[in-house]
Design a protein around this motif. Structure first.
Motif, mmCIF file in Angstrom:
data_model
loop_
_atom_site.group_PDB
_atom_site.id
_atom_site.type_symbol
_atom_site.label_atom_id
_atom_site.label_comp_id
_atom_site.label_asym_id
_atom_site.label_seq_id
_atom_site.Cartn_x
_atom_site.Cartn_y
_atom_site.Cartn_z
ATOM 1 N N GLY A 43 -2.653 -28.343 36.039
ATOM 2 C CA GLY A 43 -2.769 -29.356 35.021
ATOM 3 C C GLY A 43 -2.981 -31.323 35.418
ATOM 4 O O GLY A 43 -1.995 -31.240 36.313
ATOM 5 N N VAL A 44 -3.871 -31.984 34.430
ATOM 6 C CA VAL A 44 -3.356 -33.029 34.968
ATOM 7 C C VAL A 44 -3.939 -33.362 33.381
ATOM 8 O O VAL A 44 -4.320 -33.454 32.800
ATOM 9 C CB VAL A 44 -4.292 -33.490 35.447
ATOM 10 C CG1 VAL A 44 -4.621 -35.185 36.410
ATOM 11 C CG2 VAL A 44 -4.766 -32.581 37.221
ATOM 12 N N GLY A 53 -9.942 -45.483 28.865
ATOM 13 C CA GLY A 53 -11.150 -44.524 29.896
ATOM 14 C C GLY A 53 -11.023 -43.145 29.765
ATOM 15 O O GLY A 53 -11.628 -42.560 30.684
ATOM 16 N N LYS A 54 -9.423 -42.707 29.265
ATOM 17 C CA LYS A 54 -9.577 -41.916 29.209
ATOM 18 C C LYS A 54 -10.435 -40.433 28.728
ATOM 19 O O LYS A 54 -10.961 -39.948 29.698
ATOM 20 C CB LYS A 54 -8.279 -41.310 28.366
ATOM 21 C CG LYS A 54 -6.742 -41.870 28.649
ATOM 22 C CD LYS A 54 -6.321 -41.525 27.666
ATOM 23 C CE LYS A 54 -5.876 -41.895 25.932
ATOM 24 N NZ LYS A 54 -6.612 -42.898 25.245
ATOM 25 N N SER A 55 -11.835 -40.351 28.195
ATOM 26 C CA SER A 55 -12.434 -39.345 27.720
ATOM 27 C C SER A 55 -13.299 -40.532 28.971
ATOM 28 O O SER A 55 -13.881 -39.052 28.502
ATOM 29 C CB SER A 55 -12.756 -39.777 26.607
ATOM 30 O OG SER A 55 -11.674 -40.000 25.559
ATOM 31 N N HIS A 56 -13.991 -40.948 28.987
ATOM 32 C CA HIS A 56 -14.654 -41.360 30.112
ATOM 33 C C HIS A 56 -14.316 -40.294 31.360
ATOM 34 O O HIS A 56 -15.143 -39.996 31.605
ATOM 35 C CB HIS A 56 -14.803 -42.940 30.707
ATOM 36 C CG HIS A 56 -15.714 -42.639 32.011
ATOM 37 N ND1 HIS A 56 -17.552 -43.389 31.074
ATOM 38 C CD2 HIS A 56 -15.985 -42.890 32.829
ATOM 39 C CE1 HIS A 56 -18.104 -43.423 32.203
ATOM 40 N NE2 HIS A 56 -16.804 -42.907 33.332
ATOM 41 N N LEU A 57 -12.595 -40.338 31.903
ATOM 42 C CA LEU A 57 -12.489 -39.466 32.982
ATOM 43 C C LEU A 57 -12.576 -38.109 32.722
ATOM 44 O O LEU A 57 -12.867 -37.430 33.649
ATOM 45 C CB LEU A 57 -11.619 -40.594 33.678
ATOM 46 C CG LEU A 57 -10.667 -42.136 33.847
ATOM 47 C CD1 LEU A 57 -10.162 -42.230 33.916
ATOM 48 C CD2 LEU A 57 -11.745 -41.850 35.081
ATOM 49 N N VAL A 58 -12.354 -37.846 31.628
ATOM 50 C CA VAL A 58 -12.361 -36.824 31.161
ATOM 51 C C VAL A 58 -13.183 -35.454 31.950
ATOM 52 O O VAL A 58 -14.000 -34.767 32.611
ATOM 53 C CB VAL A 58 -11.627 -36.764 30.165
ATOM 54 C CG1 VAL A 58 -11.696 -34.659 29.567
ATOM 55 C CG2 VAL A 58 -10.166 -36.421 30.001
ATOM 56 N N LEU A 121 -6.519 -27.689 33.762
ATOM 57 C CA LEU A 121 -6.814 -28.784 33.193
ATOM 58 C C LEU A 121 -6.959 -29.676 33.370
ATOM 59 O O LEU A 121 -6.073 -30.599 34.305
ATOM 60 C CB LEU A 121 -5.732 -27.713 32.216
ATOM 61 C CG LEU A 121 -5.404 -28.614 31.195
ATOM 62 C CD1 LEU A 121 -6.469 -28.134 30.818
ATOM 63 C CD2 LEU A 121 -4.053 -28.273 30.739
ATOM 64 N N VAL A 122 -8.044 -30.855 33.050
ATOM 65 C CA VAL A 122 -7.120 -31.850 32.499
ATOM 66 C C VAL A 122 -8.029 -32.421 31.905
ATOM 67 O O VAL A 122 -8.671 -31.815 30.219
ATOM 68 C CB VAL A 122 -8.415 -32.631 33.758
ATOM 69 C CG1 VAL A 122 -8.429 -34.427 33.085
ATOM 70 C CG2 VAL A 122 -8.578 -31.858 35.081
ATOM 71 N N ALA A 123 -6.756 -33.060 31.016
ATOM 72 C CA ALA A 123 -6.423 -33.234 29.649
ATOM 73 C C ALA A 123 -6.544 -35.295 29.612
ATOM 74 O O ALA A 123 -5.024 -35.811 30.192
ATOM 75 C CB ALA A 123 -5.517 -32.277 28.945
ATOM 76 N N ALA A 124 -6.448 -35.590 28.310
ATOM 77 C CA ALA A 124 -6.394 -36.848 28.106
ATOM 78 C C ALA A 124 -5.628 -36.531 26.881
ATOM 79 O O ALA A 124 -5.255 -36.160 25.530
ATOM 80 C CB ALA A 124 -7.342 -37.405 27.146
#
Length: 184
Positions: A43-44, A53-58, A121-124
């Motif tokens: 996970g990250v 920019g979290k949403s952009h990166l996810v 899993l990548v989550a903001a």
């Protein structure tokens, strides 16, 4: 009388190339490894203030994973969170906030499934895993992986970012126009 709005240019999908990195180079490198399947951690968690920019990166991570031939899913609401995953799949969750008990249960099962099957899993989130308003077992799973604070673009970097954005679209912005846009 009603004004008509013409959608002359569709918004560009989020990519790592269209993200202005600023002080987030390590974050982007880790997400690129996650997208390609080269990250050892399951996970990250990305956290930081709104607009960082979290949403952009996810979304960019999910798109990059698909471009690498991986199965990837982008979830923008807790109702979309799966409780299981395919081998090697990447699940990207745009916002961990607002998860009810059912969603948290699915997230716990999902994390365990991803860990078993070599997925990611990548989550903001609004804050680091230790401060999230989730069940203790979910919090501990999220803390097993990487957690990065996504830092907003520094004020000194914003003029160059605006100028680059304009150049990429075929026009130039004068320094005075950039100063006006940033002030207003």
């Amino acid at each position: 009388m009603e004004q008509l709005v013409f959608d002359l240019a569709a918004p560009e999908p989020p990519t790592f190339d269209s993200f202005v990195v600023g002080r987030n180079a390590e974050v982007v490198r880790a997400l690129e490894r996650a997208a390609s399947g080269g990250l050892a951690e399951t996970g990250v968690v990305l956290w930081g203030p709104p607009g960082s920019g979290k949403s952009h990166l996810v979304a960019a991570t999910a798109a990059a994973a698909r471009a690498c031939g991986r199965q990837a899913m982008l979830c923008t609401a807790p109702a979309e969170w799966p409780s299981s995953a395919e081998a090697g799949e990447l699940i990207a969750i745009d916002d961990l906030g607002g998860a009810d008990a059912d969603a948290q249960s699915r997230l716990f099962s999902l994390y365990n499934a991803l860990r078993e099957r070599g997925g990611t899993l990548v989550a903001a989130a609004a804050g680091p895993p230790a401060q999230l308003a989730v069940r203790d077992d979910v919090r501990s799973r999220l803390a097993w992986g990487l957690a990065y604070e996504v830092l907003p673009l520094a004020d000194a970097d914003k003029p160059a970012a605006l100028a680059a954005w304009a150049r990429a679209r075929g026009f130039a912005l004068d320094d005075e126009v950039i100063a006006y846009l940033l002030a207003h």
